[in-house]
Scaffold this motif. Sequence first.
Motif, short mmCIF file in Angstrom:
data_model
loop_
_atom_site.label_atom_id
_atom_site.label_comp_id
_atom_site.label_asym_id
_atom_site.label_seq_id
_atom_site.Cartn_x
_atom_site.Cartn_y
_atom_site.Cartn_z
N VAL A 64 0.81 -1.22 0.00
CA VAL A 64 0.00 0.00 0.00
C VAL A 64 0.84 1.27 0.00
CG1 VAL A 64 -1.83 -1.23 1.21
CG2 VAL A 64 -0.24 0.21 2.51
N PHE A 68 -1.76 4.57 0.20
CA PHE A 68 -2.50 4.77 1.44
C PHE A 68 -1.74 5.72 2.36
CE2 PHE A 68 -4.93 0.44 1.65
CZ PHE A 68 -5.37 0.64 0.35
N MET A 83 -7.19 6.09 1.35
CA MET A 83 -6.83 5.06 0.38
C MET A 83 -7.08 5.58 -1.02
SD MET A 83 -8.42 1.72 2.31
CE MET A 83 -10.10 2.23 2.07
N ASP A 90 -7.40 -4.80 -2.96
CA ASP A 90 -7.59 -4.10 -1.68
C ASP A 90 -8.92 -4.47 -1.04
OD1 ASP A 90 -6.11 -1.24 -3.24
OD2 ASP A 90 -5.14 -2.61 -1.82
#
Length: 119
Positions: A64, A68, A83, A90
């Motif tokens: 991520v 993120f 996000m 995901d």
Amino acid sequence: QVQLVESGGGLVQAGGSLRLSCAASGRTFSTYVMGWFRQAPGKERDLVATIRWSGGRTTYAESVKGRFTIARDNAKNTVYLQMNNLKPDDTAVYYCAARSTVADEYNSWGQGTQVTVSS
């Protein structure tokens, strides 16, 4: 006793964005680490991101990084997970969790919020 309540999940198309929130209550969190975890169907629960309440130091899972962002609002006792550029991989139930900075394991958990990313 720590209470954690997540919100902000939903259905989004690939490439889209969502922001999860975790409202924390029940104690002073200055000596805590907050974490976001996720669990996809048939898979283990994985750590996504962490933030130290004092100082704001963050960590991220490799999957991520760059997409993120974890942040906290001290005044609101709330932790966020922004996000971006979401992918179908995901898709999972996302959980907020808390632990003391001197503890090895997270011992307070929220109820989870579903994030579904369509292709």
